[in-house]
Write a protein that holds these residues in place. Structure first.
Motif, PDB file in Angstrom:
ATOM      1  N   VAL A 417      74.702  -8.068   8.267  1.00 30.84           N
ATOM      2  CA  VAL A 417      73.264  -8.253   8.045  1.00 30.84           C
ATOM      3  C   VAL A 417      72.970  -9.122   6.830  1.00 30.84           C
ATOM      4  O   VAL A 417      71.807  -9.423   6.548  1.00 30.84           O
ATOM      5  N   ILE A 418      74.010  -9.523   6.122  1.00 28.46           N
ATOM      6  CA  ILE A 418      73.777 -10.359   4.942  1.00 28.46           C
ATOM      7  C   ILE A 418      73.542 -11.804   5.379  1.00 28.46           C
ATOM      8  O   ILE A 418      74.135 -12.275   6.353  1.00 28.46           O
ATOM      9  N   GLU A 419      72.687 -12.501   4.723  1.00 29.61           N
ATOM     10  CA  GLU A 419      72.341 -13.867   5.078  1.00 29.61           C
ATOM     11  C   GLU A 419      72.481 -14.771   3.871  1.00 29.61           C
ATOM     12  O   GLU A 419      72.349 -14.329   2.722  1.00 29.61           O
ATOM     13  N   VAL A 420      72.751 -16.023   4.129  1.00 33.58           N
ATOM     14  CA  VAL A 420      72.746 -17.036   3.065  1.00 33.58           C
ATOM     15  C   VAL A 420      71.669 -18.063   3.402  1.00 33.58           C
ATOM     16  O   VAL A 420      71.509 -18.442   4.554  1.00 33.58           O
ATOM     17  N   LYS A 421      70.921 -18.456   2.400  1.00 29.75           N
ATOM     18  CA  LYS A 421      69.862 -19.438   2.580  1.00 29.75           C
ATOM     19  C   LYS A 421      70.346 -20.760   2.005  1.00 29.75           C
ATOM     20  O   LYS A 421      70.421 -20.940   0.790  1.00 29.75           O
ATOM     21  N   LEU A 422      70.719 -21.674   2.914  1.00 29.17           N
ATOM     22  CA  LEU A 422      71.310 -22.930   2.485  1.00 29.17           C
ATOM     23  C   LEU A 422      70.231 -23.935   2.105  1.00 29.17           C
ATOM     24  O   LEU A 422      69.317 -24.208   2.880  1.00 29.17           O
ATOM     25  N   ASN A 423      70.392 -24.465   0.905  1.00 25.13           N
ATOM     26  CA  ASN A 423      69.480 -25.500   0.401  1.00 25.13           C
ATOM     27  C   ASN A 423      70.289 -26.514  -0.379  1.00 25.13           C
ATOM     28  O   ASN A 423      71.415 -26.237  -0.825  1.00 25.13           O
ATOM     29  N   THR A 424      69.711 -27.672  -0.562  1.00 24.57           N
ATOM     30  CA  THR A 424      70.353 -28.668  -1.415  1.00 24.57           C
ATOM     31  C   THR A 424      70.153 -28.270  -2.864  1.00 24.57           C
ATOM     32  O   THR A 424      69.026 -28.078  -3.330  1.00 24.57           O
ATOM     33  N   VAL A 425      71.250 -28.104  -3.571  1.00 23.65           N
ATOM     34  CA  VAL A 425      71.178 -27.652  -4.962  1.00 23.65           C
ATOM     35  C   VAL A 425      72.219 -28.414  -5.770  1.00 23.65           C
ATOM     36  O   VAL A 425      73.280 -28.765  -5.270  1.00 23.65           O
ATOM     37  N   ALA A 426      71.880 -28.687  -7.040  1.00 25.56           N
ATOM     38  CA  ALA A 426      72.807 -29.402  -7.912  1.00 25.56           C
ATOM     39  C   ALA A 426      73.945 -28.478  -8.326  1.00 25.56           C
ATOM     40  O   ALA A 426      73.724 -27.329  -8.699  1.00 25.56           O
ATOM     41  N   LEU A 427      75.157 -28.979  -8.263  1.00 21.04           N
ATOM     42  CA  LEU A 427      76.317 -28.177  -8.638  1.00 21.04           C
ATOM     43  C   LEU A 427      76.243 -27.793 -10.113  1.00 21.04           C
ATOM     44  O   LEU A 427      76.664 -26.692 -10.505  1.00 21.04           O
ATOM     45  N   ALA A 428      75.668 -28.676 -10.940  1.00 24.25           N
ATOM     46  CA  ALA A 428      75.543 -28.377 -12.375  1.00 24.25           C
ATOM     47  C   ALA A 428      74.613 -27.189 -12.602  1.00 24.25           C
ATOM     48  O   ALA A 428      74.862 -26.350 -13.480  1.00 24.25           O
ATOM     49  N   GLN A 456      79.461 -38.411 -11.674  1.00 29.27           N
ATOM     50  CA  GLN A 456      78.215 -38.582 -10.937  1.00 29.27           C
ATOM     51  C   GLN A 456      77.660 -37.203 -10.583  1.00 29.27           C
ATOM     52  O   GLN A 456      78.419 -36.275 -10.313  1.00 29.27           O
ATOM     53  N   PRO A 457      76.338 -37.035 -10.556  1.00 29.66           N
ATOM     54  CA  PRO A 457      75.751 -35.743 -10.177  1.00 29.66           C
ATOM     55  C   PRO A 457      76.205 -35.353  -8.758  1.00 29.66           C
ATOM     56  O   PRO A 457      76.282 -36.196  -7.866  1.00 29.66           O
ATOM     57  N   VAL A 458      76.497 -34.103  -8.571  1.00 23.15           N
ATOM     58  CA  VAL A 458      76.964 -33.593  -7.285  1.00 23.15           C
ATOM     59  C   VAL A 458      75.949 -32.606  -6.735  1.00 23.15           C
ATOM     60  O   VAL A 458      75.557 -31.655  -7.425  1.00 23.15           O
ATOM     61  N   SER A 459      75.497 -32.859  -5.504  1.00 22.63           N
ATOM     62  CA  SER A 459      74.579 -31.937  -4.829  1.00 22.63           C
ATOM     63  C   SER A 459      75.303 -31.327  -3.632  1.00 22.63           C
ATOM     64  O   SER A 459      75.976 -32.024  -2.872  1.00 22.63           O
ATOM     65  N   VAL A 460      75.133 -30.021  -3.477  1.00 20.07           N
ATOM     66  CA  VAL A 460      75.809 -29.308  -2.387  1.00 20.07           C
ATOM     67  C   VAL A 460      74.777 -28.558  -1.565  1.00 20.07           C
ATOM     68  O   VAL A 460      73.640 -28.332  -1.994  1.00 20.07           O
ATOM     69  N   LEU A 461      75.202 -28.181  -0.342  1.00 18.86           N
ATOM     70  CA  LEU A 461      74.368 -27.374   0.532  1.00 18.86           C
ATOM     71  C   LEU A 461      74.841 -25.935   0.400  1.00 18.86           C
ATOM     72  O   LEU A 461      75.902 -25.572   0.925  1.00 18.86           O
ATOM     73  N   ALA A 462      74.070 -25.108  -0.294  1.00 17.03           N
ATOM     74  CA  ALA A 462      74.525 -23.758  -0.593  1.00 17.03           C
ATOM     75  C   ALA A 462      73.341 -22.852  -0.880  1.00 17.03           C
ATOM     76  O   ALA A 462      72.215 -23.303  -1.062  1.00 17.03           O
ATOM     77  N   ASP A 463      73.632 -21.551  -0.903  1.00 18.41           N
ATOM     78  CA  ASP A 463      72.688 -20.546  -1.384  1.00 18.41           C
ATOM     79  C   ASP A 463      72.929 -20.431  -2.876  1.00 18.41           C
ATOM     80  O   ASP A 463      73.932 -19.850  -3.322  1.00 18.41           O
TER      81      ASP A 463
END
Length: 576
Positions: A417-428, A456-463
Motif C-alpha cells: 500500500v506504500i506509494e512513491v510520488k515521482l517528480n523532477t527534483v534536483a539531486l543536490a 553540472q546540476p543533476v535532476s532525477v525523477l524521484a519521490d
C-alpha cells in the motif's frame, strides 16, 4: 412451466460446473501419477526390448555358426566329388577304355572310387547315346538302360561341363535311396562326346552331419535343394518319398534368391512354430538352402522369464511409487492448509502491527511536541537537573518515533500500500535534506559532513521525501560508526542515472555483515545498536529506491570505511 424450465436450466448448469471442477481435480491428481509411472513403464519396455534383442542375437549367432559350418563341410565334400569325377573322366586310360568299351578297366576304376569314397554310393558310365554300359555296384537288368532323358545327360552333352543335380530317389538302376547326381562328360582327344561319368552322392552322408550338429532347445538343421525338395533331415527318412513342402515356404524362396535371413515360420512338416536362419549355398550351378531352426516357444522361454521378472519388478516399483505419491500428497495437502493458515495469521498480524503502530504514533508525536515545548522554555525556565532529564526523555521519544516509522513502512511494503510520488527534483536538494538534521550531531562528534557537488546540476525523477529519508539512513549510520574523519555525499551521474555516494571513514564492515545488510530481518551485531534500532532502515531504504526505479549498493572493508551508493533515474529518461 417457465419457472420450472428456468430452474431446470440452473440445475444443469450447476451440475456441469461441478463436473468440470471434478474433472480438473481428477486431472491434477492424474498428472503426478502419470509423471511417476510413465518412466517405470518406459524403463520396463526398454529393459524387455534389450533382453529380447539379446536373446534374438544369441539365437542368430548360434544358427549362423551351425549353418555356416554345415554349408562349408557339404560344399567342400561335393566339390571334391566333382573334381574326382572330372579327373577320372579326363585321364587317357579312361578315355581309351570308353572308346574300346573295356568294361573290365572301367568297372575296376568305378569300384575303386566307391570303396575309397563312402559318400559315393553308386558310379556308372553311359555311352554317347545315354545308355548305361558299366557300373558299380551292379544291378540286375540295368545294362543298356537309357538315361538320355535325364537332366544331367542333356547338360553334359550340350555344355560339356560338370553337373550337380538336386536330390532324387534312385529307383531304376539300383536300390531306392535319396541321391545327388554328379555328372561329368567324357570326351575324346578331338573333343567328341563319348559319354558321361556319373557319381550318385548319397544324401545320407549329409544326414549324418545334421544328426551330429547340436542346437539349443531341441533345434536341428536341414537342407533344401534349388527346387525346394528336402535333401536331408535329422528326423525324416527319405528312402521312400521326397518332401516338397518346404518349397512353398516364403523364407526359403527368399533364401533361394540369394538372401540370408532369420525369421519365424510354421514348419510345414511338424506344424511347429519355429525361429530359423536360412542360408543360401551355391552347389554346382544351383542354390540350395541350409536351415537351422528351433521351436520358438522353447527358444524364447528364457525371454518369458525375463519378461515376468521385469513385470514383477515394475509392479513392485509402481507400488512403492504409489505409496510415496500418496504420502507426498497427504503431506502436500497438510502443508497447503498450514500455509493458508499461516498466511491468514500473517495478514492478521500485519494488520494488527499497522493498527498498533498508528495508534502509538499519535501519543509519541504529542509527547515529542510537549518535550520540545518544555526544552524551548515555553512553560518557564527549567532547572539544570530537570533540563537534563527532559533532554534524555526527548531522545528516547525521538528514537521510539523512528522505530514506529520503520515498523509502519515495513508493514506498508508488505501489504503493497506504500506509494512513491515521482517528480523532477534536483539531486543536490535531496542531499541537503538528507543531512539537514545531522549537521549538529556530526559537529558534536567531531566529524566533517559535506556535499561534493557534480560539475553540472543533476535532476532525477524521484519521490524527494522518501529518497531523502533513504539517504539520511546511511548518514545516520555513518555518524554512529565513524569515530573520526569525515562523511561525504558525492553527487554524480551517467547517461541514465543520478547517484549519491555516501562515504565515511569509519570502522567499515566484514563480508558476513555485507551479505545480509539489506535483509528484511535486519542486522544485529557490532554494526547496529539493537536497543535503539530495528535494523530495518537499509531494507526500507532499498525498497523505497527500487520503487523509484533505482537501487542501493554498498562497498566496505573492515577499518577502511563504507560507501553507500543510491541510484535513481535521471529526469526525462523515463520515456526512453
Amino acid at each position: 412451466m417457465p419457472e420450472d424450465a428456468s430452474t431446470g436450466g440452473q440445475t444443469r448448469s450447476g451440475s456441469l460446473g461441478e463436473s468440470t471442477v471434478h474433472s480438473r481435480r481428477t486431472l491434477l491428481w492424474a498428472l503426478p501419477f502419470a509423471a511417476a509411472f510413465l518412466p517405470i513403464v518406459l524403463l520396463s519396455v526398454y529393459a524387455y526390448q534389450v533382453a529380447a534383442d539379446s536373446v534374438h542375437e544369441l539365437i542368430e549367432a548360434e544358427h549362423a555358426t551351425a549353418v555356416a559350418n554345415l554349408a562349408e563341410r557339404m560344399t567342400k565334400d561335393i566339390n571334391e566329388s566333382v573334381s574326382l569325377a572330372h579327373a577320372i573322366a579326363s585321364v587317357p586310360i579312361t578315355v581309351k577304355a570308353v572308346q574300346e568299351r573295356n568294361s573290365y578297366t572301367i568297372s575296376s576304376r568305378l569300384k575303386a572310387v566307391v570303396v575309397a569314397y563312402p559318400s559315393i554310393d553308386h558310379a556308372y558310365i553311359t555311352d554317347s547315346e545315354g545308355r548305361l554300359w558299366s557300373e558299380f555296384p551292379s544291378a540286375s537288368g540295368s545294362y543298356g538302360t537309357s538315361l538320355a532323358d535325364r537332366d544331367w545327360y542333356r547338360f553334359v552333352r550340350e555344355r560339356a561341363k560338370p553337373y550337380v543335380g538336386g536330390v532324387s530317389l534312385r529307383t531304376d538302376v539300383y536300390s531306392q535311396k535319396p541321391v545327388i547326381e554328379i555328372a561329368v562328360p567324357i570326351r575324346s582327344a578331338t573333343g567328341s562326346f563319348l559319354g558321361g561319368l556319373v557319381f550318385e552322392y548319397h544324401a545320407e552322408q549329409i544326414t549324418k552331419w545334421l544328426q551330429s550338429a547340436k542346437i539349443a532347445h531341441g533345434g536341428h538343421l536341414y537342407v533344401v535343394d534349388h527346387r525346394g525338395m528336402l535333401v536331408a533331415h535329422p528326423t525324416y527318412a527319405l528312402e521312400r518319398t521326397l518332401y516338397a513342402e518346404y518349397g512353398n515356404v516364403a523364407a526359403i524362396q527368399t533364401a533361394l534368391s540369394g538372401t540370408t535371413l532369420t525369421s519365424e515360420y510354421d514348419d510345414p512338416l511338424s506344424g511347429v512354430r519355429m525361429i530359423a536362419t536360412f542360408l543360401p549355398v551355391v552347389i554346382g550351378r544351383n542354390t540350395w538352402v541350409v536351415v537351422a531352426e528351433q521351436p520358438a516357444d522353447l527358444a524364447y522361454g528364457e525371454l518369458r522369464t525375463v519378461r515376468r521378472n521385469i513385470t514383477l519388478a515394475g509392479a513392485s516399483l509402481s507400488l512403492v511409487t504409489l505409496l510415496l505419491i500418496f504420502a507426498l500428497a497427504r503431506t502436500s495437502a497438510k502443508n497447503l492448509r498450514l500455509n493458508r493458515d499461516l498466511e491468514s495469521k500473517n495478514t492478521t498480524l500485519r494488520d494488527i502491527t499497522s493498527f498498533v503502530s498508528h495508534q502509538l504514533r499519535a501519543p509519541v508525536t504529542a509527547m515529542r511536541w510537549t518535550l520540545e515545548s518544555l526544552l524551548d522554555g515555553d512553560s518557564g525556565e527549567l532547572s539544570a537537573g530537570v533540563h537534563t532529564e527532559v533532554q534524555g526523555l526527548y531522545k528516547v521519544v525521538i528514537q521510539n518515533g523512528d522505530l514506529i516509522n520503520d515498523i509502519l513502512n515495513v508493514s506498508r511494503l508488505d501489504r503493497g500500500v506504500i506509494e512513491v510520488k515521482l517528480n523532477t527534483v534536483a539531486l543536490a536538494d535531496i542531499a541537503e535534506r538528507a543531512i539537514r538534521d545531522y549537521r549538529t550531531p556530526a559537529e558534536k562528534a567531531g566529524l566533517k559532513l559535506e556535499i561534493l557537488q557534480s560539475a553540472q546540476p543533476v535532476s532525477v525523477l524521484a519521490d524527494g521525501d522518501k529518497l531523502a529519508e533513504a539517504v539520511s539512513n546511511a548518514v545516520s549510520n555513518a555518524i554512529k560508526h565513524t569515530k573520526s574523519g569525515s562523511i561525504t555525499l558525492k553527487l554524480r551521474s551517467d547517461d541514465h542515472f543520478g547517484y549519491i555516494d555516501v562515504t565515511d571513514t569509519g570502522e567499515g564492515m566484514p563480508p558476513e555483515i555485507l551479505a545480509h545488510l539489506f535483509d528484511r530481518t535486519g542486522i544485529k551485531g557490532s554494526n547496529t545498536d539493537s536497543a535503539q534500532s530495528t535494523g530495518l532502515g537499509l531494507f526500507i531504504a532499498r525498497q523505497f529506491t527500487r520503487l523509484m526505479g533505482g537501487d542501493v549498493t554498498v562497498s566496505a572493508a573492515v577499518g577502511k570505511g563504507s560507501t553507500f551508493t543510491y541510484s535513481v533515474p535521471l529526469a526525462g529518461k523515463e520515456e526512453k
